[in-house]
Design a protein around this motif. Structure first.
Motif, PDB file in Angstrom:
ATOM      1  N   TYR A 192      -9.875   4.779  -3.848  1.00 16.99           N
ATOM      2  CA  TYR A 192      -8.976   5.049  -4.975  1.00 16.99           C
ATOM      3  C   TYR A 192      -8.865   3.802  -5.834  1.00 16.99           C
ATOM      4  O   TYR A 192      -8.985   2.681  -5.359  1.00 16.99           O
ATOM      5  CB  TYR A 192      -7.572   5.419  -4.492  1.00 16.99           C
ATOM      6  N   PHE A 217      -8.052   0.736  -3.655  1.00 15.44           N
ATOM      7  CA  PHE A 217      -7.616   1.053  -2.303  1.00 15.44           C
ATOM      8  C   PHE A 217      -8.690   1.860  -1.589  1.00 15.44           C
ATOM      9  O   PHE A 217      -9.274   2.788  -2.144  1.00 15.44           O
ATOM     10  CB  PHE A 217      -6.336   1.890  -2.327  1.00 15.44           C
ATOM     11  N   PHE A 274       5.019   8.822  -4.895  1.00 14.45           N
ATOM     12  CA  PHE A 274       3.941   9.647  -5.412  1.00 14.45           C
ATOM     13  C   PHE A 274       3.894  10.962  -4.653  1.00 14.45           C
ATOM     14  O   PHE A 274       3.928  10.978  -3.419  1.00 14.45           O
ATOM     15  CB  PHE A 274       2.585   8.957  -5.222  1.00 14.45           C
ATOM     16  N   ARG A 305       0.841  -1.200   0.000  1.00 15.74           N
ATOM     17  CA  ARG A 305       0.000   0.000   0.000  1.00 15.74           C
ATOM     18  C   ARG A 305       0.876   1.251   0.000  1.00 15.74           C
ATOM     19  O   ARG A 305       2.013   1.216   0.478  1.00 15.74           O
ATOM     20  CB  ARG A 305      -0.873  -0.003   1.251  1.00 15.74           C
ATOM     21  N   PRO A 306       0.383   2.366  -0.504  1.00 17.73           N
ATOM     22  CA  PRO A 306       1.118   3.635  -0.371  1.00 17.73           C
ATOM     23  C   PRO A 306       1.164   4.043   1.102  1.00 17.73           C
ATOM     24  O   PRO A 306       0.175   3.908   1.825  1.00 17.73           O
ATOM     25  CB  PRO A 306       0.277   4.624  -1.193  1.00 17.73           C
ATOM     26  N   LEU A 340      -8.815   9.072  -7.590  1.00 17.60           N
ATOM     27  CA  LEU A 340      -9.830   9.149  -6.548  1.00 17.60           C
ATOM     28  C   LEU A 340     -11.198   8.902  -7.176  1.00 17.60           C
ATOM     29  O   LEU A 340     -11.579   9.578  -8.127  1.00 17.60           O
ATOM     30  CB  LEU A 340      -9.809  10.521  -5.888  1.00 17.60           C
ATOM     31  N   GLN A 380      -6.121   2.070  -8.651  1.00 13.62           N
ATOM     32  CA  GLN A 380      -4.761   2.183  -9.168  1.00 13.62           C
ATOM     33  C   GLN A 380      -4.557   1.245 -10.352  1.00 13.62           C
ATOM     34  O   GLN A 380      -4.789   0.037 -10.253  1.00 13.62           O
ATOM     35  CB  GLN A 380      -3.721   1.869  -8.093  1.00 13.62           C
ATOM     36  N   LEU A 403      -3.036   6.503  -9.539  1.00 13.01           N
ATOM     37  CA  LEU A 403      -3.988   6.510  -8.420  1.00 13.01           C
ATOM     38  C   LEU A 403      -5.082   7.535  -8.704  1.00 13.01           C
ATOM     39  O   LEU A 403      -4.841   8.730  -8.720  1.00 13.01           O
ATOM     40  CB  LEU A 403      -3.275   6.895  -7.122  1.00 13.01           C
ATOM     41  N   PHE A 444     -11.949   7.312   1.740  1.00 11.43           N
ATOM     42  CA  PHE A 444     -11.703   7.513   0.311  1.00 11.43           C
ATOM     43  C   PHE A 444     -11.621   6.161  -0.392  1.00 11.43           C
ATOM     44  O   PHE A 444     -11.101   5.189   0.157  1.00 11.43           O
ATOM     45  CB  PHE A 444     -10.354   8.231   0.090  1.00 11.43           C
ATOM     46  N   PHE A 455      -3.860   4.042   4.036  1.00 13.67           N
ATOM     47  CA  PHE A 455      -4.417   3.139   3.030  1.00 13.67           C
ATOM     48  C   PHE A 455      -4.575   1.724   3.579  1.00 13.67           C
ATOM     49  O   PHE A 455      -3.770   1.257   4.399  1.00 13.67           O
ATOM     50  CB  PHE A 455      -3.497   3.075   1.804  1.00 13.67           C
ATOM     51  N   GLY A 456      -5.593   1.053   3.082  1.00 10.50           N
ATOM     52  CA  GLY A 456      -5.707  -0.376   3.291  1.00 10.50           C
ATOM     53  C   GLY A 456      -4.745  -1.094   2.352  1.00 10.50           C
ATOM     54  O   GLY A 456      -4.046  -0.465   1.555  1.00 10.50           O
ATOM     55  N   GLU A 457      -4.720  -2.415   2.434  1.00  6.57           N
ATOM     56  CA  GLU A 457      -3.802  -3.194   1.610  1.00  6.57           C
ATOM     57  C   GLU A 457      -4.286  -3.355   0.181  1.00  6.57           C
ATOM     58  O   GLU A 457      -3.549  -3.842  -0.670  1.00  6.57           O
ATOM     59  CB  GLU A 457      -3.550  -4.554   2.257  1.00  6.57           C
ATOM     60  N   LEU A 479      -7.292  14.533  -2.250  1.00  5.25           N
ATOM     61  CA  LEU A 479      -5.915  14.533  -2.739  1.00  5.25           C
ATOM     62  C   LEU A 479      -5.856  14.073  -4.187  1.00  5.25           C
ATOM     63  O   LEU A 479      -6.453  13.059  -4.532  1.00  5.25           O
ATOM     64  CB  LEU A 479      -5.045  13.592  -1.907  1.00  5.25           C
ATOM     65  N   PHE A 539      -3.121  12.769  -6.929  1.00  7.35           N
ATOM     66  CA  PHE A 539      -1.781  12.209  -6.944  1.00  7.35           C
ATOM     67  C   PHE A 539      -1.091  12.447  -8.284  1.00  7.35           C
ATOM     68  O   PHE A 539      -1.731  12.475  -9.341  1.00  7.35           O
ATOM     69  CB  PHE A 539      -1.829  10.706  -6.671  1.00  7.35           C
TER      70      PHE A 539
END
Lengths: 112, 121
Positions: free
Chosen positions: B35, B91, A89, A43-44, B45, B37, B43, B33, B112-114, A100, A102
């Motif tokens: 997201y 995410f 990022f 994860r980020p 939103l 990817q 990434l 949120f 963030f989650g995994e 946000l 990115f």
């Protein structure tokens, strides 16, 4: 809306050298600029952030600079190590909102 | 705290099927949120909530996508019907308004989650 551009897309440095990643943003009302590191398959995670009331912030080998007039900010990593290899990022919020946007990411490779 | 928890971690489905992704934010966080990817688009939103209320869904690509947050500890992202181009890592992230308690909410660190890796065949 906010547009964030990030350069370079890939960066290869030798261990011990410095790395610099640059970002520009479009919304002059943005006031929060974080940097996230994402290792492969993970994860980020936030590594450093800066708010618009300061021009520079440091945390050990990592520093971020902000130029509000030019609307750009940069990440500086000194004395790079192999574990710094990841995708980085940048991001900017939209005005004072929590949204946000990115950048497209920079793949940093630190070679021995 | 266990952090942001997402499920499933991996999902493989066939085109046309419904997909539901789940997220449990960090307790006490007031922003959530979603997201997406991909290699091509980075990434993006999709949508975000503040105190369980959707604030901005302008990133939701099509009507096939919907998100809900029925309470402070749970959110879902649903894709119906799914298509191969929906394949991505999704995410979920949560944050706390900064500084906490101020009337003028400002951006805090995103946790963030995994991620949920979705493959639509």
């Amino acid at each position: 809306g906010e547009n964030v551009e990030q350069h370079p897309s890939t960066l290869s440095v030798q261990e011990g050298d410095s790395a610099v990643i640059k970002c520009t943003y479009s919304d002059s009302a943005s006031n929060y600029f974080p940097w996230y590191k994402q290792e492969l398959g993970k994860r980020p995670q936030l590594i450093i952030d800066i708010r618009s009331n300061v021009g520079e912030k440091k945390d050990q080998r990592i520093a971020v600079t902000l130029n509000k007039t030019a609307k750009h900010f940069s990440l500086h990593i000194t004395e790079t190590q192999p574990e710094d290899s990841a995708v980085y990022f940048c991001a900017a919020n939209t005005g004072t909102a929590s949204k946000l946007t990115f950048g497209t990411g920079t793949r940093l490779q630190v070679t021995l | 705290d266990a952090g942001v928890i997402q499920s499933p971690r991996h999902e493989v489905t066939e085109m046309g099927q419904e997909v539901t992704l789940r997220c449990k934010p960090i307790s006490g966080h007031d922003y959530l949120f979603w997201y997406r990817q991909t290699m091509m688009r980075g990434l993006e939103l999709l949508i975000y909530f503040n105190n369980n209320v959707p604030i901005d869904d302008s990133g939701m690509p099509e009507d096939r996508f919907s998100a809900k947050m029925p309470n402070a500890s749970f959110s879902t992202l649903k894709i119906q019907p799914s298509e191969p181009r929906d394949s991505a890592v999704y995410f979920c992230a949560s944050s706390l308004a900064y500084p906490k308690g101020r009337l003028a909410a400002n951006t805090g660190e995103l946790f963030f989650g995994e991620g949920s890796r979705l493959t639509v065949l």
